[in-house]
Design an enzyme around this catalytic site. Sequence first.
Site, PDB file in Angstrom:
ATOM      1  N   TRP A 129       0.797  -1.220   0.000  1.00 47.22           N
ATOM      2  CA  TRP A 129       0.000   0.000   0.000  1.00 47.22           C
ATOM      3  C   TRP A 129       0.831   1.273   0.000  1.00 47.22           C
ATOM      4  CZ3 TRP A 129       1.855   2.475   4.145  1.00 47.22           C
ATOM      5  CH2 TRP A 129       2.360   1.710   5.190  1.00 47.22           C
ATOM      6  N   ASN A 130       2.129   1.208   0.312  1.00 42.86           N
ATOM      7  CA  ASN A 130       2.856   2.447   0.611  1.00 42.86           C
ATOM      8  C   ASN A 130       3.113   3.324  -0.617  1.00 42.86           C
ATOM      9  OD1 ASN A 130       4.628   0.381  -0.153  1.00 42.86           O
ATOM     10  ND2 ASN A 130       6.356   1.321   0.904  1.00 42.86           N
ATOM     11  N   HIS A 154      -3.516  -6.398  -4.957  1.00 39.76           N
ATOM     12  CA  HIS A 154      -3.014  -5.227  -4.245  1.00 39.76           C
ATOM     13  C   HIS A 154      -3.345  -5.336  -2.757  1.00 39.76           C
ATOM     14  CE1 HIS A 154      -1.057  -1.485  -4.217  1.00 39.76           C
ATOM     15  NE2 HIS A 154      -1.551  -0.967  -5.324  1.00 39.76           N
ATOM     16  N   ALA A 155      -2.735  -4.457  -1.975  1.00 37.24           N
ATOM     17  CA  ALA A 155      -3.026  -4.415  -0.541  1.00 37.24           C
ATOM     18  C   ALA A 155      -4.499  -4.085  -0.320  1.00 37.24           C
ATOM     19  CB  ALA A 155      -2.146  -3.366   0.138  1.00 37.24           C
ATOM     20  N   SER A 156      -5.061  -4.669   0.724  1.00 38.35           N
ATOM     21  CA  SER A 156      -6.507  -4.579   0.922  1.00 38.35           C
ATOM     22  C   SER A 156      -6.975  -3.199   1.354  1.00 38.35           C
ATOM     23  CB  SER A 156      -6.945  -5.616   1.962  1.00 38.35           C
ATOM     24  OG  SER A 156      -6.709  -6.922   1.487  1.00 38.35           O
ATOM     25  N   GLY A 205       7.031  -6.469  -0.474  1.00 39.10           N
ATOM     26  CA  GLY A 205       6.401  -6.567   0.832  1.00 39.10           C
ATOM     27  C   GLY A 205       7.397  -6.933   1.907  1.00 39.10           C
ATOM     28  N   GLU A 227      11.022  -8.096  -3.742  1.00 35.42           N
ATOM     29  CA  GLU A 227      11.587  -6.845  -3.223  1.00 35.42           C
ATOM     30  C   GLU A 227      11.012  -6.681  -1.832  1.00 35.42           C
ATOM     31  OE1 GLU A 227      11.770  -3.516  -1.674  1.00 35.42           O
ATOM     32  OE2 GLU A 227      10.456  -2.767  -3.260  1.00 35.42           O
ATOM     33  N   LEU A 228      11.854  -6.919  -0.821  1.00 32.99           N
ATOM     34  CA  LEU A 228      11.373  -7.013   0.552  1.00 32.99           C
ATOM     35  C   LEU A 228      11.802  -5.784   1.366  1.00 32.99           C
ATOM     36  CD1 LEU A 228      12.064 -10.833   0.972  1.00 32.99           C
ATOM     37  CD2 LEU A 228      10.030  -9.674   0.058  1.00 32.99           C
ATOM     38  N   CYS A 261      10.433   1.229   2.060  1.00 24.16           N
ATOM     39  CA  CYS A 261      11.473   0.230   2.279  1.00 24.16           C
ATOM     40  C   CYS A 261      12.857   0.803   2.016  1.00 24.16           C
ATOM     41  CB  CYS A 261      11.225  -0.999   1.404  1.00 24.16           C
ATOM     42  SG  CYS A 261      10.977  -0.612  -0.341  1.00 24.16           S
ATOM     43  N   GLU A 358      13.338  -3.418  10.925  1.00 25.13           N
ATOM     44  CA  GLU A 358      12.941  -2.320  10.051  1.00 25.13           C
ATOM     45  C   GLU A 358      11.891  -1.475  10.756  1.00 25.13           C
ATOM     46  OE1 GLU A 358      11.452  -1.437   5.494  1.00 25.13           O
ATOM     47  OE2 GLU A 358      10.943  -3.365   6.395  1.00 25.13           O
TER      48      GLU A 358
END
Length: 482
Positions: A129-130, A154-156, A205, A227-228, A261, A358
Site C-alpha cells: 500500500w505504501n 493489491h493491498a486490501s 512486501g 523486493e522485501l 522500504c 525495520e
Amino acid sequence: MESVDPATGAAIAEYDEHDTAAVDAALSTAADRFDSWSARAIQDRCRLLERTADLLRERTDEYATLMTREMGKPIGQARSEVEKCAWVCDYYAERAPEQLADEVVGTEADARTLVSYEPVGPVLAVMPWNFPFWQVFRFLAPTLAAGNVGLLKHASNVPGCALAIEEVLRDAGVPEGVFTTLLIGSDRVDDVIRDDRVRAVTLTGSEPAGRSVAATAGEALKKTVLELGGSDPFVVLDDAPVEATAEKAAFARTQNNGQSCIAAKRFVVHTDVYDEFVDAFAAELDALTVGDPTDEATDVGPQAREDLVADLHDQVQRSVDAGATLALGGEPLDREGPYYPPTLLTDVPEDAPAATEETFGPVAAVFEAEDDADALALANDTSFGLGASVWTADLDRGERFARGFDAGCCFVNEYVKSDPRVPFGGVKESGYGRELSRHGIREFVNRKTIWVQHGFGEDDGLGTVDDAGGAGVDLTDGGNGS
C-alpha cells in the site's frame, strides 16, 4: 473490502471481494489474452504504454487525491508518484524494443546463434500500500511491454487505487484481461500462485510475506522476484557538509511518512562530525510540518493504519528500554488519526529494535563511527541489503565506500531511490531479482537459445540456410533437446 481515510477514519468506499468463480474467470481470461497480446508487435504494445502515460498525466490530480485519501501520502508526493508512473511507461515504450531485441552470440563460424527474449505468460504481482501506484507501474510497464499479461493482488487498504490502475490501462486501449485486479485477501494468494495458468510471481512486501510466496511458488517451480524490507544505512563521513547533509537526511527518513522500504533508517556518522550532525538533524526533523496530507504545507502525514503506529511505538519504547536515548519525538500525537511525529534516537545499542528491525515510520536511529572502516562495518551489520548511501566531499572516497556496501542500490551524495533507467532490488533478506531497466524487463521472459547450423544436409538435399539465417527445412528434435 473497505477503503478508509487514515487521516480522519472516515470510510471512503466498500468493494466486494472477488469470489472463487470470479477469480477463476479472471485467470482464464488472462491465459486467453496472453496468446493475442504476446503475438502483437512490440511497437503496438509500446504505443499503448505511451497512451497510458498521457492519461496518467491528464489525471494526476485525480489519482494523487485517491492515493492520499486511501493511505495518507502527502499530496505533493502523491502527484510526484503519478508523474513517475507516467515516466516508467514512457521509458519502456521507448526502450523495450531495443532491450528485448534478439541478441546475436558469436559461437562457431558455420552457425548463427542468438538469444531470443520471449514472454512467459500471466504474471501475478502482490503489491503493498505504501506506493500504491508506483509499485504496480514499475512491474506492469516492463511486463506488458514484454508481451506478458498481468494479474494484481493489491493491498486490501487501497482497492480504489488498484481499480484505478486497471481503469487507466483500459482507457488507454489495453485489451480487457491483459491487466486484471483481483480483489482478494492475502489468505487466497497461495491458491492463485499454484494455479497452472499463472506462470510467475513478483512481490513487494515484508520478509515473512516474501518467504511465504517464494515457498509456494517454489513448490510449483515458478519464477519469483522479491523486493522485501530494508534498514538502509545513511553514512555521513567527516568531510560531508553537515547542514546540507542533515537536510537531505530528514527527507530521506520521512519521505512517504517514513513508510518506505528504501527510506534511510540507520544514520552512521563519523565521530568528528557526530555532535554537529545530530544537532542539525534534530533541528531539521523538528521543523517538519506534521498534519493533514491534503494540505500542501504538510511534510509528514498520518501512518496508513492505527496498528502501524502501535507497532512503531513499541519498537521505539523497546529501543529506549534497551539503552537508546530519545532525542526527539517518541510519542503518538494526541490528535485524530494515526499520527506519529519525526523521532530521533541516539546512543542506540547494536541489539536494540531500532538497530536490528525495520522501523516503518518516521523514526531515525543514529550511530557513531570511529572511522571509515567502522562506519562500513556498522552499515553492513544488518540482515537487510536493499539500499545504502554515503555522504562525502570526496567523490572517489565515496565511490570506494559505496563499493563496500552489502546492498543492491548504493548511492553517493544522493538518497536511495528507484529510477527506470537503473536496476532496483536487494540482497540478503531484502530479496532477489531486479526491477526496472533492461535487467528488470528480462526477469519474466524465456531467454531462449536459438542455434542455426549452416551447411547441414546441403549435399543430401535435406535443407539449406537462407540469407537471413533461417533453416530451409523444419528439422524436428527427436530427443529431449538437451
